[in-house]
Design a protein around this motif. Structure first.
Motif, PDB file in Angstrom:
ATOM      1  N   PRO A   1      50.925  39.639  46.613  1.00  0.00           N
ATOM      2  CA  PRO A   1      50.348  40.811  46.233  1.00  0.00           C
ATOM      3  C   PRO A   1      50.302  40.847  44.653  1.00  0.00           C
ATOM      4  CG  PRO A   1      52.057  41.590  47.889  1.00  0.00           C
ATOM      5  CD  PRO A   1      52.257  39.831  47.497  1.00  0.00           C
ATOM      6  N   HIS A   2      48.974  41.467  44.150  1.00  0.00           N
ATOM      7  CA  HIS A   2      48.567  41.321  42.862  1.00  0.00           C
ATOM      8  C   HIS A   2      48.526  40.017  42.331  1.00  0.00           C
ATOM      9  CE1 HIS A   2      49.575  45.773  42.816  1.00  0.00           C
ATOM     10  NE2 HIS A   2      50.691  45.235  43.458  1.00  0.00           N
ATOM     11  N   ASN A   3      48.315  39.017  43.051  1.00  0.00           N
ATOM     12  CA  ASN A   3      48.031  37.718  42.400  1.00  0.00           C
ATOM     13  C   ASN A   3      46.848  37.538  41.795  1.00  0.00           C
ATOM     14  OD1 ASN A   3      46.672  34.948  42.716  1.00  0.00           O
ATOM     15  ND2 ASN A   3      48.625  34.538  43.542  1.00  0.00           N
ATOM     16  N   SER A   4      46.997  37.203  40.448  1.00  0.00           N
ATOM     17  CA  SER A   4      45.876  37.530  39.637  1.00  0.00           C
ATOM     18  C   SER A   4      44.551  36.614  39.967  1.00  0.00           C
ATOM     19  CB  SER A   4      46.191  37.056  38.139  1.00  0.00           C
ATOM     20  OG  SER A   4      47.106  38.146  37.690  1.00  0.00           O
ATOM     21  N   ARG A   5      45.053  35.391  40.357  1.00  0.00           N
ATOM     22  CA  ARG A   5      43.711  34.310  40.588  1.00  0.00           C
ATOM     23  C   ARG A   5      42.915  34.920  41.695  1.00  0.00           C
ATOM     24  NH1 ARG A   5      43.538  29.260  43.950  1.00  0.00           N
ATOM     25  NH2 ARG A   5      42.218  27.803  42.752  1.00  0.00           N
ATOM     26  N   ALA A   6      43.781  35.508  42.803  1.00  0.00           N
ATOM     27  CA  ALA A   6      42.998  36.221  44.149  1.00  0.00           C
ATOM     28  C   ALA A   6      42.355  37.501  43.603  1.00  0.00           C
ATOM     29  CB  ALA A   6      44.008  36.520  45.053  1.00  0.00           C
ATOM     30  N   LEU A   7      42.726  38.173  42.591  1.00  0.00           N
ATOM     31  CA  LEU A   7      42.211  39.424  42.130  1.00  0.00           C
ATOM     32  C   LEU A   7      40.931  39.335  41.446  1.00  0.00           C
ATOM     33  CD1 LEU A   7      45.261  41.647  40.822  1.00  0.00           C
ATOM     34  CD2 LEU A   7      43.563  41.982  43.119  1.00  0.00           C
ATOM     35  N   TYR A   8      41.039  38.042  40.656  1.00  0.00           N
ATOM     36  CA  TYR A   8      39.896  37.694  39.949  1.00  0.00           C
ATOM     37  C   TYR A   8      38.704  37.340  40.633  1.00  0.00           C
ATOM     38  CZ  TYR A   8      36.627  34.836  37.125  1.00  0.00           C
ATOM     39  OH  TYR A   8      35.393  34.423  36.359  1.00  0.00           O
ATOM     40  N   TYR A   9      38.787  36.740  42.003  1.00  0.00           N
ATOM     41  CA  TYR A   9      37.708  36.317  42.788  1.00  0.00           C
ATOM     42  C   TYR A   9      37.304  37.684  43.582  1.00  0.00           C
ATOM     43  CZ  TYR A   9      37.980  31.588  41.173  1.00  0.00           C
ATOM     44  OH  TYR A   9      37.793  30.595  40.367  1.00  0.00           O
ATOM     45  N   LEU A  10      38.159  38.337  43.846  1.00  0.00           N
ATOM     46  CA  LEU A  10      38.033  39.462  44.735  1.00  0.00           C
ATOM     47  C   LEU A  10      36.963  40.263  43.943  1.00  0.00           C
ATOM     48  CD1 LEU A  10      38.534  41.259  47.103  1.00  0.00           C
ATOM     49  CD2 LEU A  10      40.622  42.265  46.059  1.00  0.00           C
ATOM     50  N   ALA A  11      37.355  40.575  42.631  1.00  0.00           N
ATOM     51  CA  ALA A  11      36.501  41.277  42.045  1.00  0.00           C
ATOM     52  C   ALA A  11      35.050  40.893  41.718  1.00  0.00           C
ATOM     53  CB  ALA A  11      36.884  41.424  40.301  1.00  0.00           C
ATOM     54  N   LEU A  12      34.962  39.727  41.828  1.00  0.00           N
ATOM     55  CA  LEU A  12      33.538  39.041  42.001  1.00  0.00           C
ATOM     56  C   LEU A  12      32.974  39.240  43.349  1.00  0.00           C
ATOM     57  CD1 LEU A  12      33.775  35.433  40.393  1.00  0.00           C
ATOM     58  CD2 LEU A  12      33.529  37.772  39.243  1.00  0.00           C
ATOM     59  N   VAL A  13      33.554  39.304  44.171  1.00  0.00           N
ATOM     60  CA  VAL A  13      32.996  39.626  45.609  1.00  0.00           C
ATOM     61  C   VAL A  13      32.806  41.234  45.583  1.00  0.00           C
ATOM     62  CG1 VAL A  13      33.572  39.785  48.008  1.00  0.00           C
ATOM     63  CG2 VAL A  13      34.113  37.731  46.840  1.00  0.00           C
ATOM     64  N   GLU A  14      33.612  41.866  45.141  1.00  0.00           N
ATOM     65  CA  GLU A  14      33.626  43.466  45.349  1.00  0.00           C
ATOM     66  C   GLU A  14      32.359  43.800  44.252  1.00  0.00           C
ATOM     67  OE1 GLU A  14      38.150  45.092  45.498  1.00  0.00           O
ATOM     68  OE2 GLU A  14      37.447  44.312  43.451  1.00  0.00           O
ATOM     69  N   ARG A  15      32.071  43.129  43.204  1.00  0.00           N
ATOM     70  CA  ARG A  15      30.923  43.494  42.466  1.00  0.00           C
ATOM     71  C   ARG A  15      29.470  43.005  43.023  1.00  0.00           C
ATOM     72  NH1 ARG A  15      31.122  41.257  36.825  1.00  0.00           N
ATOM     73  NH2 ARG A  15      30.158  39.177  37.754  1.00  0.00           N
ATOM     74  N   ASN A  16      29.722  42.129  43.704  1.00  0.00           N
ATOM     75  CA  ASN A  16      28.669  41.419  44.632  1.00  0.00           C
ATOM     76  C   ASN A  16      28.091  42.408  45.782  1.00  0.00           C
ATOM     77  OD1 ASN A  16      27.510  39.683  47.049  1.00  0.00           O
ATOM     78  ND2 ASN A  16      26.733  38.591  45.166  1.00  0.00           N
ATOM     79  N   GLN A  17      29.045  43.221  45.999  1.00  0.00           N
ATOM     80  CA  GLN A  17      28.849  44.131  47.492  1.00  0.00           C
ATOM     81  C   GLN A  17      28.734  45.467  46.761  1.00  0.00           C
ATOM     82  OE1 GLN A  17      32.393  43.167  49.894  1.00  0.00           O
ATOM     83  NE2 GLN A  17      31.171  41.498  50.861  1.00  0.00           N
ATOM     84  N   GLY A  18      28.670  45.677  45.366  1.00  0.00           N
ATOM     85  CA  GLY A  18      28.415  47.003  44.979  1.00  0.00           C
ATOM     86  C   GLY A  18      29.575  47.779  44.672  1.00  0.00           C
ATOM     87  N   GLN A  19      30.769  47.304  44.762  1.00  0.00           N
ATOM     88  CA  GLN A  19      31.990  48.082  44.521  1.00  0.00           C
ATOM     89  C   GLN A  19      32.230  47.737  42.973  1.00  0.00           C
ATOM     90  OE1 GLN A  19      34.134  46.115  47.774  1.00  0.00           O
ATOM     91  NE2 GLN A  19      34.058  48.048  48.912  1.00  0.00           N
TER      92      GLN A  19
END
Length: 737
Positions: free
Chosen positions: A592-610
């Motif tokens: 949980p709160h793994n910075s590397r995973a959160l960074y790439y999750l943010a890219l996916v979220e932005r790509n999906q409009g979130q």
């Protein structure tokens, strides 16, 4: 006599006396600094004298361009104000002995360097060499010696970057190309912390070591930012009459690597921070005496790197021995990872499963080269003339060579088809800048360097003869020599043989017939072998194969969150965003709160409009990694998308404090500033973006070069095979399962 005439006569008398004093000082044979040339008044006199003959080609207020170096007052500094290294050796014998054999001490006098700068002088003028000498010969730069017909006595050339240069730097910034502020040297300060210029007796220094330390040491000397002032460089428009181009960027590569621990994105994590000094200034036991030692150890002033030619040319045997050991000290891992038979599925990792090899088989060996021990890419710095490559050889038991790639040819040139970790600088004629004429560069035709912590895949194909005698021996190794032979011969004015260092190598034996599983103690753990293969496939743009490799890691290490993040990265680059998100959810469930995973999750979220969710995740990353340029860049863009211009501005300005040349920052800030009514700043950023962005027309020069050089054209393709066999039906191989 009219007053104005008296004034003119008086001024002329003073000026002539000043100039006469200046030339007398230049002709003096005194080796050390003296009070006569170090007072503030004398510095002004010296500066005015230099101005009489100095070429201010780049502006009267920019005397040191195209270097970014400057002095504390903007004035020139008399070279006699710099204490010599010999003077420092009175108390620092060991440091002096090490420094004398270093690249710093020989930064200007080496013949190959002088011949290269002479090319620039002949083509454009000596004032353009200020770009080079800001780091190779700082005293020449700040003394005003780099102008046509300069009368400055250049005895200091022999000392290159001497002690009193580095220890007089007052400030640095992240631009590179000599981005430091140099003051007039002082080896002691007085009771009020004011510098005492000129030579001071050893006795007085030893009686006031605290004041000596205040004069010559600063905390930032122990940081990588200090080194970045010169180990990062660009080619500005003032040099090439074209546009800004990045040249070297070791400090950026370090900052992005696992060694710095300033970014969450590397594939592997180090236990502790390593700076430039950690690797290049290790503390070693004293062999002589040195007042700077602590507990019998001294931070090495050899600055070990890879300059084997310098050691050979000057017969620095100790430096050579230590340099070779440094190059071999766990920099690379070479893994003969897999084998394809007759275009079939890859057998990997070798040693895990049984397989057979028969006479007549067409074999393709997959070699994985992992850059595990360098905090920057390999090769670093001057990639157009430094030379490192993979050599591969396959032989049968009778000694018959089945394939040999990467051999040195009889004239000293490297096999042009070798897989080399280099680039090619191309000019407007579509030809290579083969003598390091960086001022004529227009485009990099390709770049095969390996980033820190990454892996590169190299494939070799050969046929087992029908009459081959088993077993077969396959060897792969990474070689290094300082320069390519063509440049070395130019630099020396004759053919000059250079040492070749085998930095790392591996051998595997293939039996004709059955090859049962066999554990090799040199192999990494199986999960790591798959991981390195996955990284190499990712960089080769083989996304499906990369996903499969990382899935193997996840199977072998079910608790390893980065395995799922790596799967997500491959899927993201493959534009499979839902699959990427699913893997990131698994990674965050494990960590949980793994910075590397959160960074790439943010890219996916932005790509999906979130975008709100992406912003929240990126802010969390930045709380743990405040110097992550990638996180600031992506957060700034997300805020820009939401028209939160003040907040976006703050992120991009923070990004520029880390990397002043970030292209995205220039572009977005040019828009953000304009929308915030800051027109001057907007115009400045727009101009910086226009100067630093890639020239879309320059690729034609690269294509012209590659059309003429089929032997290296395949190196521009991430996925290719080295073979001596005649072209036949394509066999791309089936990816590992």
């Amino acid at each position: 006599m009219p007053y104005s005439r008296v004034g003119r006569i008086f001024f002329c008398t003073v000026l002539c006396g000043t100039i006469a004093s200046f030339f007398l000082a230049l002709k003096s044979d005194g080796a050390h600094a003296s009070d006569a040339v170090t007072t503030p008044t004398q510095r002004e006199v010296y500066t005015e004298s230099v101005k009489q003959h100095y070429n201010f080609r780049f502006g009267a207020d920019q005397p040191f361009l195209p270097s970014n170096a400057t002095t504390d007052t903007g004035q020139f500094i008399n070279p006699k104000a710099f204490p010599t290294a010999k003077y420092c050796s009175h108390c620092h014998q060991e440091a002096h002995a090490e420094w004398r054999q270093s690249a710093h001490a020989n930064s200007f006098r080496a013949p190959w360097y002088i011949r290269n700068t002479n090319l620039l002088t002949a083509e454009k003028g000596i004032e353009y060499t200020r770009h080079c000498e800001g780091c190779h010969n700082p005293i020449a730069l700040v003394s005003g010696a780099l102008t046509k017909g300069s009368p400055v006595n250049r005895k200091f050339d022999e000392d290159g970057i001497t002690c009193s240069v580095c220890h007089s730097i007052q400030k640095v910034d992240a631009r590179g190309t000599g981005s430091y502020v140099l003051a007039q040297p002082a080896v002691l300060v007085d009771e009020n912390n004011q510098p005492i210029y000129g030579e001071v007796s050893d006795k007085e220094i030893l009686a006031n070591l605290d004041r000596h330390s205040k004069a010559v040491m600063k905390d930032f000397y122990r940081t990588s930012n200090f080194c970045a002032a010169c180990h990062k460089a660009a080619l500005p428009k003032q040099l090439n009459d074209y546009k800004w181009q990045r040249a070297i960027f070791l400090s950026d590569e370090w900052q992005l690597s696992s060694f710095a621990k300033q970014s969450p994105l590397p594939f592997y994590v180090k236990d502790q921070v390593s700076t430039c000094q950690t690797c290049h200034m290790t503390r070693e036991d004293l062999t002589s005496s040195d007042s700077g030692a602590k507990n019998g150890k001294l931070a090495s002033h050899r600055w070990l790197g890879a300059n084997t030619v310098l050691s050979k040319f000057y017969n620095y045997d100790t430096q050579m021995e230590k340099t070779v050991a440094f190059l071999k000290a766990g920099v690379f891992n070479v893994d003969i990872f897999g084998l394809e038979k007759n275009g079939g599925r890859i057998i990997a990792p070798l040693g895990n499963d049984s397989f057979t090899v028969s006479p007549g088989d067409l074999l393709t060996a997959t070699i994985i080269i992992q850059n595990k021990g360098i905090a920057h890419s390999h090769v670093p710095e001057q990639r157009d003339m430094y030379e490192s490559w993979v050599e591969f050889e396959a032989k049968d038991a009778s000694g018959h060579t089945l394939m040999h790639s990467g051999a040195i040819q009889p004239n000293g040139d490297l096999d042009p088809r070798a897989h080399s970790f280099t680039n090619r600088l191309v000019n407007t004629k579509g030809t290579i800048n083969d003598l390091h004429q960086v001022w004529d560069n227009r485009v990099v035709a390709y770049n095969n360097t390996i980033a820190s912590g990454r892996s590169q895949l190299v494939r070799y194909q050969f046929k087992v003869p029908a009459d081959a005698t088993g077993p077969l021996t396959v060897t792969a190794w990474v070689n290094y020599r300082r320069f390519d032979q063509h440049f070395m011969d130019f630099g020396m004015g004759k053919h000059y043989e250079m040492p070749v260092v085998a930095m790392s190598e591996r051998t595997r034996i293939f039996t004709l017939g059955d090859n049962p599983p066999a554990v090799d103690p040199q192999d990494n753990k199986v999960w790591m072998r798959w991981n390195n293969y996955g990284i190499a496939m990712l960089d080769a743009q083989q996304y499906a194969e990369s996903v499969r490799a990382f899935e193997q890691v996840a199977t072998l290490r079910t608790d390893y969150a980065d395995a799922f993040t790596n799967i997500a990265i491959a899927n993201f680059q493959w534009e499979r965003y839902e699959a990427s998100r699913a893997s990131l959810d698994k990674a965050l469930a494990l960590s949980p709160h793994n910075s590397r995973a959160l960074y790439y999750l943010a890219l996916v979220e932005r790509n999906q409009g979130q975008v709100d969710e992406a912003i929240a995740d990126l802010r969390e990353v930045i709380t743990k990694f405040p110097n992550s340029r990638d996180a600031h860049r992506e957060l700034g863009f997300s805020l820009y998308q939401q028209r939160k211009y003040d907040e976006a501005r703050a992120e991009y300005e923070t990004l520029q404090s880390i990397d002043p040349d970030d292209l995205a920052a220039h572009y977005i800030l040019s828009i953000v500033y304009r929308r915030l009514g800051m027109k001057e700043k907007a115009s400045h950023e727009a101009a910086m973006f226009a100067d630093q962005k890639d020239d879309p027309t320059a690729s034609t020069y690269a294509l012209e070069f590659l059309r003429k050089h089929n032997e290296v054209a395949s190196e521009t393709v991430p996925w290719h095979t080295h073979t001596d066999l005649a072209p036949g039906p394509a066999h791309n191989g089936t990816p590992a399962q």
